[in-house]
Scaffold this active site. Structure first.
Site, short mmCIF file in Angstrom:
data_model
loop_
_atom_site.label_atom_id
_atom_site.label_comp_id
_atom_site.label_asym_id
_atom_site.label_seq_id
_atom_site.Cartn_x
_atom_site.Cartn_y
_atom_site.Cartn_z
N ARG A 35 10.07 -4.60 3.64
CA ARG A 35 9.20 -5.71 4.09
C ARG A 35 9.76 -6.39 5.34
NH1 ARG A 35 5.25 -8.01 0.34
NH2 ARG A 35 5.23 -6.66 -1.46
N ARG A 39 6.00 -12.12 6.38
CA ARG A 39 5.79 -13.57 6.47
C ARG A 39 6.98 -14.40 6.91
NH1 ARG A 39 3.28 -14.00 0.64
NH2 ARG A 39 4.70 -12.26 0.45
N ARG A 48 -1.30 -13.22 11.71
CA ARG A 48 -1.99 -13.38 10.43
C ARG A 48 -3.00 -14.53 10.44
NH1 ARG A 48 -4.19 -13.09 6.42
NH2 ARG A 48 -3.37 -12.97 4.31
N ASP A 84 -0.03 -1.55 3.14
CA ASP A 84 0.29 -2.05 1.80
C ASP A 84 0.06 -0.93 0.80
OD1 ASP A 84 0.93 -4.80 0.46
OD2 ASP A 84 -0.43 -3.76 -0.90
N TYR A 161 -1.32 -2.42 -10.97
CA TYR A 161 -2.12 -3.38 -10.19
C TYR A 161 -3.61 -3.21 -10.45
CZ TYR A 161 1.76 -5.25 -7.47
OH TYR A 161 2.90 -5.91 -7.09
O1 1CP Z 1 7.60 -4.13 6.69
C1 1CP Z 1 7.27 -3.48 5.68
O2 1CP Z 1 8.05 -3.23 4.76
C2 1CP Z 1 5.88 -2.87 5.64
C3 1CP Z 1 4.93 -3.65 4.98
C4 1CP Z 1 4.69 -3.69 3.50
C5 1CP Z 1 5.12 -2.86 2.44
C6 1CP Z 1 6.09 -1.71 2.47
C7 1CP Z 1 3.82 -4.65 2.94
C8 1CP Z 1 3.15 -5.71 3.69
N1 1CP Z 1 3.66 -4.36 1.61
C9 1CP Z 1 4.45 -3.29 1.27
C10 1CP Z 1 4.54 -2.64 -0.04
C11 1CP Z 1 4.12 -3.37 -1.23
N2 1CP Z 1 3.01 -4.12 -1.45
C12 1CP Z 1 4.80 -3.30 -2.47
C13 1CP Z 1 6.03 -2.46 -2.71
C14 1CP Z 1 7.25 -3.19 -2.28
C15 1CP Z 1 7.71 -4.27 -3.18
O3 1CP Z 1 7.97 -3.99 -4.36
O4 1CP Z 1 7.82 -5.41 -2.69
C16 1CP Z 1 4.10 -4.06 -3.42
C17 1CP Z 1 4.44 -4.29 -4.87
C18 1CP Z 1 2.96 -4.58 -2.75
C19 1CP Z 1 1.89 -5.42 -3.35
C20 1CP Z 1 1.81 -6.71 -2.65
N3 1CP Z 1 1.24 -6.84 -1.42
C21 1CP Z 1 2.35 -7.96 -3.04
C22 1CP Z 1 3.08 -8.26 -4.34
C23 1CP Z 1 2.17 -8.88 -5.31
C24 1CP Z 1 2.82 -9.20 -6.64
O5 1CP Z 1 2.91 -10.39 -6.96
O6 1CP Z 1 3.22 -8.27 -7.37
C25 1CP Z 1 2.06 -8.87 -2.02
C26 1CP Z 1 2.36 -10.33 -1.98
C27 1CP Z 1 1.39 -8.14 -1.00
C28 1CP Z 1 0.93 -8.67 0.30
C29 1CP Z 1 1.70 -8.24 1.49
N4 1CP Z 1 2.03 -6.93 1.79
C30 1CP Z 1 2.70 -6.90 2.99
C31 1CP Z 1 2.77 -8.26 3.48
C32 1CP Z 1 3.38 -8.66 4.77
C33 1CP Z 1 2.14 -9.08 2.54
C34 1CP Z 1 1.91 -10.58 2.65
C35 1CP Z 1 0.45 -10.81 2.80
C36 1CP Z 1 0.06 -11.85 3.80
O7 1CP Z 1 0.38 -11.77 4.99
O8 1CP Z 1 -0.69 -12.76 3.36
#
Ligand code: 1CP
Length: 367
Positions: A35, A39, A48, A84, A161
Site C-alpha cells: 500500500r 492515503r 482522491r 484494488d 469480501y
Molecule cells: O500501493 C499499493 O499497494 C497498491 C494499491 C492497493 C493494494 C495492493 C490498494 C489501494 N489496495 C490493495 C489491496 C487490497 N485491497 C487488499 C490486500 C492488502 C491488504 O491486506 O491490505 C485488501 C484487503 C483490500 C480491500 C480494501 N480496499 C480495504 C480493506 C477493507 C477492510 O476493512 O478489510 C480498503 C480500505 C480498500 C480501499 C483502498 N485500496 C487501496 C487504497 C489506497 C484504498 C483507500 C481507498 C480510498 O482512497 O478511499
C-alpha cells in the site's frame, strides 16, 4: 524459443527485487511497502478529492500517477500497480463502492448460495483490461528505474469480501458458509481461481514483472481451514499460471504469496511453488526461515504500527528486522499495508535504514 515480453519496454536498471526473488545476489536489499501508494500521502489525497477511487483504478493516467507518487519521495526498489483486490468481484458483476472513511461496500453481497449463479465469469478478464492498460503505460513511465508488481486477491480473501459485503472483524458470515454450504464454497473458490489465473496471465502479458497474491483474510481461519480453503487454490493459481505461460513460451515471472495470519503454515506455503513468501508482523524472521527452508525468498515484516514510534526506536526495530532476515533471499517490507496516518518521515526512516544496514552487511560480507 521464449517470447521476450520486455523487448518493447525500457531496459530495467534496478533488478534487485527480481534477483532477490530468484535467490541471486543483490547490490542492496530491495525494499517496497504494501500500500505504498495511498492515503498517507497528501498528493494521493489530492487526486482522491477530485476522483472516485475506482475511477482512479480504471483510468490508466490516474492509476499511473498515484503509482508513481511514492517513488518520487522514497528510494524504493519496486512499484506496485495502483488498483484494488475488489476489481475481480466487480468484473464478476458485483457492485462495489469505496466509501471514504469506511472502505469498500458491496451494495448486494452474496446472501444465499443461489446468489452465486449471478456471477458472470465469462469475459471477466476482458472487463479488467484497464488494469493491463495501466500496467503497460506504467512500464513506460517507470523508464526501467524499478520493476513493476501486479497483484490480485486470493480466492478465500475475495470470497470473504463477496459474502461479508465489505471489511469484517470476524468473517463470521463467510465462515458460516464454509460449514453450511461447503460444496458451494468450493465451487466459488474454484471459479475465483480460474479468473485469477486469467487475470495474472493478462497482467504478465501487459508487463507485470512480478506478481503478488494477497491472502489477507487468512487471519480469520485456523490452520485446518487454511489447508482446506486457501492452500489448494493458491497452489492451483501458481501451477495453472505457470503452465499457461509455458504453453505460450512466455518466461514465468516470480510470484509472491502473502497470507496475513498464515504464520502457522509457513512450511506448507513454501511447498506451493511461489518464489517468495511474505510474512506478517506476528512471525519471527528466524522462525520463518526455519519453516520455509533455504530455497524460498522471504518478504516482510515490520509491524505497520511501529511506524508511529519515535525515529530512533523505529530505526532500531528496522535494523533488527533486517539483521534477522539477512541479505540473502530477502525483500524488505512491512508485515501488512501501511496505515493512512503514518507520518511520511517514518517511511523515510524505514526505507533509509534498510539501505544503510544493507550497505553495512554487504561491506562486512566483503571483508
Ligand atoms: O500501493 C499499493 O499497494 C497498491 C494499491 C492497493 C493494494 C495492493 C490498494 C489501494 N489496495 C490493495 C489491496 C487490497 N485491497 C487488499 C490486500 C492488502 C491488504 O491486506 O491490505 C485488501 C484487503 C483490500 C480491500 C480494501 N480496499 C480495504 C480493506 C477493507 C477492510 O476493512 O478489510 C480498503 C480500505 C480498500 C480501499 C483502498 N485500496 C487501496 C487504497 C489506497 C484504498 C483507500 C481507498 C480510498 O482512497 O478511499
Amino acid at each position: 524459443m521464449t517470447l521476450d515480453l520486455n523487448k518493447d519496454f525500457p531496459v530495467l536498471k534496478n533488478d534487485n527485487l527480481l534477483r532477490a526473488a530468484r535467490g541471486e545476489d543483490v547490490d542492496r536489499i530491495p525494499v517496497w511497502v504494501m500500500r505504498q501508494a495511498g492515503r498517507y500521502l497528501p498528493e494521493y489525497q489530492e487526486v482522491r478529492k477530485q476522483n472516485d477511487f475506482f475511477t482512479i483504478c480504471r483510468t490508466p493516467e490516474l492509476a499511473c500517477e498515484v503509482t508513481m507518487q511514492p517513488l518520487r519521495r522514497f528510494d524504493l526498489d519496486a512499484s506496485i500497480i495502483f488498483s484494488d483486490i475488489l476489481v475481480i468481484p466487480q468484473a464478476l458483476g458485483m457492485n462495489v463502492e469505496m466509501v471514504p472513511g469506511k472502505g469498500p461496500v458491496f451494495t448486494e453481497p452474496l446472501v444465499t448460495p443461489s446468489d452465486t449463479v449471478k456471477l458472470n465469469a465469462t469475459g471477466a478478464v476482458d472487463r479488467l483490461k484497464y488494469v493491463g492498460d495501466a500496467i503497460t503505460m506504467m512500464r513506460h513511465k517507470l523508464e526501467g528505474n524499478v520493476p513493476l508488481i501486479g497483484f490480485s486477491g486470493a480466492p478465500w480473501t475475495l470470497m470473504g469480501y463477496m459474502i461479508e459485503g465489505g471489511g469484517s472483524k470476524t468473517m463470521s458470515k463467510a465462515k458460516g458458509w464454509l460449514t453450511k454450504h461447503n460444496e458451494v464454497c468450493h465451487k466459488l473458490l474454484s471459479l475465483l481461481t480460474d479468473v485469477i489465473v486469467d487475470y495474472f496471465e493478462m497482467q504478465v502479458k501487459a508487463g507485470a514483472q512480478l506478481i503478488q497474491l494477497f491472502e489477507s483474510s487468512a487471519d480469520y481461519i485456523d490452520k485446518e481451514q487454511f489447508a482446506e480453503v486457501s492452500l489448494p487454490y493458491v497452489r492451483r493459481v501458481r501451477d495453472q499460471l505457470r503452465k499457461r505461460l509455458q504453453d505460450q513460451s512466455i518466461e514465468p515471472v516470480p510470484m509472491i504469496l502473502f497470507a496475513k495470519g498464515g504464520g502457522h503454515s509457513l512450511s506448507e506455503q513454501a511447498q506451493c511453488g511461489y518464489e517468495v513468501i511474505g510474512v506478517d508482523y506476528n512471525v519471527d524472521p528466524i522462525e520463518a526461515r526455519k519453516a520455509v527452508g533455504p530455497n524460498v525468498t522471504l518478504q516482510g515484516n515490520l509491524n505497520p504500527a511501529d511506524m508511529y514510534l519515535p525515529e530512533a526506536e523505529l530505526r532500531a526495530l528496522t535494523n533488527q528486522m533486517v539483521r534477522k532476515f539477512g541479505m540473502k533471499r530477502y525483500i524488505a517490507n512491512l508485515g501488512h499495508g501501511i496505515t493512512p496516518q503514518t507520518p511520511i518521515d517514518s517511511m523515510l526512516t524505514f526505507v533509509n535504514t534498510i539501505h544503510n544496514v544493507s550497505q553495512e552487511l554487504r561491506f562486512n560480507a566483503g571483508n
